[in-house]
Design a protein around this motif. Structure first.
Motif, PDB file in Angstrom:
ATOM      1  N   ARG A 112     -95.461  -2.206  40.356  1.00 51.26           N
ATOM      2  CA  ARG A 112     -95.583  -2.600  38.958  1.00 51.26           C
ATOM      3  C   ARG A 112     -94.247  -2.578  38.223  1.00 51.26           C
ATOM      4  N   VAL A 113     -93.343  -1.701  38.659  1.00 50.10           N
ATOM      5  CA  VAL A 113     -92.027  -1.604  38.028  1.00 50.10           C
ATOM      6  C   VAL A 113     -91.065  -1.038  39.071  1.00 50.10           C
ATOM      7  N   ALA A 117     -86.913   2.804  37.000  1.00 42.73           N
ATOM      8  CA  ALA A 117     -86.637   1.900  35.876  1.00 42.73           C
ATOM      9  C   ALA A 117     -86.364   2.669  34.595  1.00 42.73           C
ATOM     10  N   VAL A 118     -86.986   3.834  34.450  1.00 47.44           N
ATOM     11  CA  VAL A 118     -86.710   4.751  33.341  1.00 47.44           C
ATOM     12  C   VAL A 118     -86.302   6.073  33.972  1.00 47.44           C
ATOM     13  N   ARG A 119     -85.145   6.584  33.617  1.00 51.74           N
ATOM     14  CA  ARG A 119     -84.580   7.709  34.365  1.00 51.74           C
ATOM     15  C   ARG A 119     -84.986   9.088  33.857  1.00 51.74           C
ATOM     16  N   TRP A 120     -85.250   9.218  32.545  1.00 51.44           N
ATOM     17  CA  TRP A 120     -85.445  10.567  32.030  1.00 51.44           C
ATOM     18  C   TRP A 120     -86.661  11.286  32.626  1.00 51.44           C
ATOM     19  N   PRO A 121     -87.764  10.587  33.026  1.00 48.07           N
ATOM     20  CA  PRO A 121     -88.848  11.348  33.669  1.00 48.07           C
ATOM     21  C   PRO A 121     -88.412  12.026  34.964  1.00 48.07           C
ATOM     22  N   PHE A 122     -87.490  11.414  35.684  1.00 48.61           N
ATOM     23  CA  PHE A 122     -87.003  12.026  36.931  1.00 48.61           C
ATOM     24  C   PHE A 122     -86.231  13.304  36.634  1.00 48.61           C
ATOM     25  N   LEU A 123     -85.468  13.289  35.553  1.00 54.69           N
ATOM     26  CA  LEU A 123     -84.736  14.497  35.156  1.00 54.69           C
ATOM     27  C   LEU A 123     -85.697  15.585  34.695  1.00 54.69           C
ATOM     28  N   ARG A 167     -93.469   4.245  30.502  1.00 53.04           N
ATOM     29  CA  ARG A 167     -92.470   4.068  29.437  1.00 53.04           C
ATOM     30  C   ARG A 167     -91.817   2.689  29.510  1.00 53.04           C
ATOM     31  N   HIS A 168     -91.789   2.086  30.692  1.00 53.02           N
ATOM     32  CA  HIS A 168     -91.255   0.734  30.826  1.00 53.02           C
ATOM     33  C   HIS A 168     -92.249  -0.306  30.314  1.00 53.02           C
ATOM     34  N   SER A 169     -93.525   0.101  30.160  1.00 53.64           N
ATOM     35  CA  SER A 169     -94.582  -0.843  29.796  1.00 53.64           C
ATOM     36  C   SER A 169     -95.043  -0.694  28.360  1.00 53.64           C
ATOM     37  N   VAL A 170     -94.317   0.055  27.547  1.00 56.99           N
ATOM     38  CA  VAL A 170     -94.716   0.259  26.157  1.00 56.99           C
ATOM     39  C   VAL A 170     -94.841  -1.094  25.461  1.00 56.99           C
ATOM     40  N   ARG A 171     -95.969  -1.253  24.735  1.00 57.56           N
ATOM     41  CA  ARG A 171     -96.298  -2.497  24.024  1.00 57.56           C
ATOM     42  C   ARG A 171     -96.491  -3.686  24.966  1.00 57.56           C
ATOM     43  N   ASP A 172     -96.737  -3.406  26.221  1.00 54.80           N
ATOM     44  CA  ASP A 172     -97.040  -4.424  27.213  1.00 54.80           C
ATOM     45  C   ASP A 172     -98.545  -4.376  27.493  1.00 54.80           C
ATOM     46  N   PRO A 173     -99.169  -5.475  27.925  1.00 58.02           N
ATOM     47  CA  PRO A 173    -100.611  -5.433  28.209  1.00 58.02           C
ATOM     48  C   PRO A 173    -101.021  -4.365  29.226  1.00 58.02           C
TER      49      PRO A 173
END
Length: 235
Positions: A112-113, A117-123, A167-173
């Motif tokens: 899906r992504v 794609a968003v790094r802060w969750p990994f930290l 977090r990459h899908s915010v405001r996405d369907p």
């Protein structure tokens, strides 16, 4: 003319209820001291996961790529569930089953992504994992340390990628479905942390309640992330 109301399929109501009843019976049978015959746990623990597999299968037809990986993850989780019914001899097979399940979930979320794609969750999850593992490391037998470390890395990456999808899908369907995955990953981390604390540094009072009452909601959230066909066609 009387108002028309959409009929709700009976299975959409009964399946969550059946899953809740099965999970409750399993927890009561596997708790210490058991409140039901222990043999019930050998029936209702795998049955609860199978009901969640069914829920995922019913929702996954419109997203075959994601569904393939999540259903594989649920089936390997079922293997882990059965193995952990034997706490001593089944621990390593159970660990392997859930390790493969997390790899499947990671691959599903990556469909899906892109990974990271968003790094802060990994930290964030990396920090949480390091703190928990740091507190438990001295209690982990030397022959299990390598396997436990690999498992913790996989669990951390799974939860992190689930949050990256959200977090990459915010405001996405697909945001709602990604949010289900993120909360599923979070609950999985909590459940496994309680399991590890109970096994290596415990015992934890009512450990089965803490572990299973967060584990099955985590798996239900994974199934929910598949969405319904109408939701997926809009994504």
């Amino acid at each position: 003319m009387p108002a028309m109301t959409a009929a709700v399929p009976r299975t959409s109501i009964s399946l969550p209820l059946l899953t809740l009843i099965s999970a409750s019976l399993a927890i009561m049978a596997l708790s210490q001291p058991p409140q039901l015959p222990a043999a019930w746990g050998f029936v209702f623990k795998p049955l609860t996961t199978l009901l969640i597999v069914w829920h995922a299968w019913r929702r996954g037809g419109a997203a075959p790529g994601l569904a393939r990986w999540l259903l594989a993850g649920l089936m390997f989780s079922l293997v882990g569930d059965i193995a952990l019914l034997f706490p001593v001899s089944g621990f390593v097979p159970g660990l392997i089953g859930f390790l493969i399940a997390h790899v499947c979930y990671i691959l599903g979320f990556c469909s899906r992504v892109r990974f990271g794609a968003v790094r802060w969750p990994f930290l964030l999850f990396g920090l949480v994992a390091a703190m928990v593992l740091g507190r438990l490391w001295a209690f982990v037998p030397a022959d299990l340390q390598g396997a436990v470390l690999v498992y913790v890395v996989a669990l951390t990456l799974m939860a992190s990628q689930a949050w990256a999808w959200w977090r990459h899908s915010v405001r996405d369907p697909q945001e709602l479905r990604a949010r289900w995955a993120a909360w599923g990953g979070t609950l999985f981390v909590f459940s496994d942390a309680m399991l590890a604390i109970d096994r290596f540094a415990g015992p934890v009072s009512q450990a089965s309640l803490w572990v299973l009452a967060s584990y099955w909601p985590a798996q239900w959230c994974m199934a929910q992330s598949l969405g319904r066909p109408a939701e997926l066609s809009a994504a």
